[in-house]
Write a protein that holds these residues in place. Structure first.
Motif, PDB file in Angstrom:
ATOM      1  N   PRO A 154       0.794  -1.238   0.000  1.00 48.64           N
ATOM      2  CA  PRO A 154       0.000   0.000   0.000  1.00 48.64           C
ATOM      3  C   PRO A 154       0.820   1.279   0.000  1.00 48.64           C
ATOM      4  CG  PRO A 154      -0.056  -1.053   2.154  1.00 48.64           C
ATOM      5  CD  PRO A 154       0.614  -2.030   1.233  1.00 48.64           C
ATOM      6  N   THR A 155       2.108   1.202   0.331  1.00 48.59           N
ATOM      7  CA  THR A 155       2.924   2.425   0.343  1.00 48.59           C
ATOM      8  C   THR A 155       3.613   2.675  -0.993  1.00 48.59           C
ATOM      9  OG1 THR A 155       4.819   1.213   1.248  1.00 48.59           O
ATOM     10  CG2 THR A 155       3.328   2.280   2.828  1.00 48.59           C
ATOM     11  N   GLU A 156       3.312   1.869  -2.008  1.00 48.64           N
ATOM     12  CA  GLU A 156       3.853   2.077  -3.351  1.00 48.64           C
ATOM     13  C   GLU A 156       2.876   2.935  -4.153  1.00 48.64           C
ATOM     14  OE1 GLU A 156       6.685   1.243  -4.939  1.00 48.64           O
ATOM     15  OE2 GLU A 156       7.512   0.488  -3.048  1.00 48.64           O
ATOM     16  N   PRO A 157       3.168   4.212  -4.350  1.00 49.18           N
ATOM     17  CA  PRO A 157       2.190   5.088  -5.018  1.00 49.18           C
ATOM     18  C   PRO A 157       1.868   4.668  -6.442  1.00 49.18           C
ATOM     19  CG  PRO A 157       4.296   6.213  -4.716  1.00 49.18           C
ATOM     20  CD  PRO A 157       4.380   4.951  -3.929  1.00 49.18           C
ATOM     21  N   GLY A 158       2.830   4.038  -7.125  1.00 48.60           N
ATOM     22  CA  GLY A 158       2.591   3.644  -8.505  1.00 48.60           C
ATOM     23  C   GLY A 158       1.422   2.690  -8.662  1.00 48.60           C
ATOM     24  N   HIS A 159       1.209   1.833  -7.670  1.00 49.53           N
ATOM     25  CA  HIS A 159       0.087   0.892  -7.757  1.00 49.53           C
ATOM     26  C   HIS A 159      -1.246   1.652  -7.756  1.00 49.53           C
ATOM     27  CE1 HIS A 159       3.128  -1.988  -7.237  1.00 49.53           C
ATOM     28  NE2 HIS A 159       3.060  -2.189  -5.939  1.00 49.53           N
ATOM     29  N   TRP A 160      -1.380   2.619  -6.862  1.00 49.34           N
ATOM     30  CA  TRP A 160      -2.618   3.396  -6.769  1.00 49.34           C
ATOM     31  C   TRP A 160      -2.822   4.231  -8.037  1.00 49.34           C
ATOM     32  CZ3 TRP A 160      -5.513   1.893  -2.801  1.00 49.34           C
ATOM     33  CH2 TRP A 160      -4.889   1.366  -1.669  1.00 49.34           C
ATOM     34  N   LEU A 161      -1.743   4.824  -8.535  1.00 53.46           N
ATOM     35  CA  LEU A 161      -1.846   5.638  -9.752  1.00 53.46           C
ATOM     36  C   LEU A 161      -2.285   4.794 -10.951  1.00 53.46           C
ATOM     37  CD1 LEU A 161       1.390   7.754  -9.276  1.00 53.46           C
ATOM     38  CD2 LEU A 161      -0.918   8.701  -9.418  1.00 53.46           C
ATOM     39  N   ASN A 162      -1.666   3.632 -11.102  1.00 52.92           N
ATOM     40  CA  ASN A 162      -2.002   2.789 -12.243  1.00 52.92           C
ATOM     41  C   ASN A 162      -3.418   2.211 -12.117  1.00 52.92           C
ATOM     42  OD1 ASN A 162       0.425   3.199 -13.544  1.00 52.92           O
ATOM     43  ND2 ASN A 162       1.405   1.391 -12.670  1.00 52.92           N
ATOM     44  N   ARG A 163      -3.803   1.845 -10.897  1.00 47.69           N
ATOM     45  CA  ARG A 163      -5.164   1.327 -10.736  1.00 47.69           C
ATOM     46  C   ARG A 163      -6.188   2.412 -11.054  1.00 47.69           C
ATOM     47  NH1 ARG A 163      -8.556  -0.743  -5.449  1.00 47.69           N
ATOM     48  NH2 ARG A 163     -10.275  -1.640  -6.691  1.00 47.69           N
TER      49      ARG A 163
END
Length: 315
Positions: A243-252
């Motif tokens: 959850p602390t990886e911003p790229g995952h949230w951005l890509n989702r």
């Protein structure tokens, strides 16, 4: 047996059982109760520093290494761990100084040379880093970490074929290394070889299928192939795992927007910001998303916080 030996023994037992928090607490007691620095061993300093890094307490770890490397200047593992901690913190000048000091004593040591290559790479001295890492892989073709760093360096230099070759070598040396497989999938995607990337993704060893590195590579590949629903599902899992990886949230969020689920995308970005509240990319993406769902004032306010705006910009 004295008190310090009892604490040290308990700490080592906790380490052996992977009870990281308990071990860190015990080492904290050990260092606090030592009557002088001579009561602390080099292995104590090494183990405690490694624990602090593992637990994400990198600033404490950095201060710890700065104290104890001066006490045990010839202890190789302590020095290398300290250099890697400084690299994590982007304290590259000090990392370079510690590396050079170590190499003055051990000029041919592979661990220190590898650390030097990592420092140079992060300082932007990419050609020098590549040359050093290539010499290391020639001297020891089984040195896995040198191949991994060489792949990253070649990628940053734009030599994707060399990065791919290095990543393939990683997988030959250690088929259980998720990074080697993930790098190959990503590089094949960047080379436009999407069919080969898909085939490789299907050939990854079954025990690595759910590793975050492979899930991220698959999600990126599926986004490139416009398999947006599949990518969004994979990214939803990654958001839970890391959850602390911003790229995952951005890509989702990008996937959800492409699927026309703008409110869900905004909700995902808000959740990401709870984990990484100061990330400017998440803030900017949420600002645009709010404007798209009919909340332009809130979106503009958020964008003003995260983007540089000229003083004379009119509304």
């Amino acid at each position: 047996m004295g008190e310090l030996e009892l604490i040290r023994g308990s700490a080592l037992a906790a380490l052996g059982e992977n009870r990281w928090d308990d071990a860190a607490d015990l080492y904290t007691q050990l260092f606090a109760r030592a009557s002088s620095s001579t009561a602390i061993r080099a292995d104590d300093a090494t183990n405690f520093g490694a624990l602090l890094r593992r637990l994400g307490r990198v600033l404490e770890a950095s201060a710890h290494y700065q104290l104890w490397i001066s006490r045990f200047p010839q202890h190789l593992e302590l020095r290398v761990n300290g250099i890697n901690c400084l690299i994590d913190l982007n304290h590259l000048d000090l990392a370079d100084r510690w590396t050079r000091t170590g190499l003055e004593r051990l000029p041919d040591n592979a661990e220190l040379l590898l650390a030097q290559g990592r420092v140079w790479q992060r300082q932007g001295q990419l050609a020098a880093a590549r040359g050093l890492l290539e010499r290391l892989t020639q001297a020891d073709p089984q040195l896995l970490r040198a191949w991994l760093e060489l792949a990253v360096t070649c990628h940053r230099l734009g030599d994707l074929q060399a990065a791919l070759a290095a990543s393939r070598q990683v997988s030959r040396i250690d088929p259980s290394c998720a990074g080697g497989w993930g790098n190959q999938i990503t590089l094949l995607k960047e080379l436009g070889q999407l069919d080969q990337a898909s085939q490789l993704a299907a050939e990854v060893p079954a025990n690595l299928h759910n590793h975050p590195d492979l899930r991220r590579a698959r999600a990126d590949l599926w986004m490139e192939q416009q398999l947006i629903t599949e990518a969004e599902v994979e990214l939803a899992e990654l958001c839970q795992l890391q959850p602390t990886e911003p790229g995952h949230w951005l890509n989702r969020a990008a996937c959800l927007k492409q699927l026309k689920h703008f409110i869900a995308a905004a909700r995902v970005l808000k959740t990401g910001l709870r984990w990484v509240p100061t990330n400017p990319q998440l803030q900017e993406s949420l600002g645009h998303c709010l404007a798209e769902i009919g909340q332009p004032d809130r979106g503009m306010a958020l964008l003003r916080q995260c983007l540089p705006w000229p003083d004379n910009l009119s509304d």
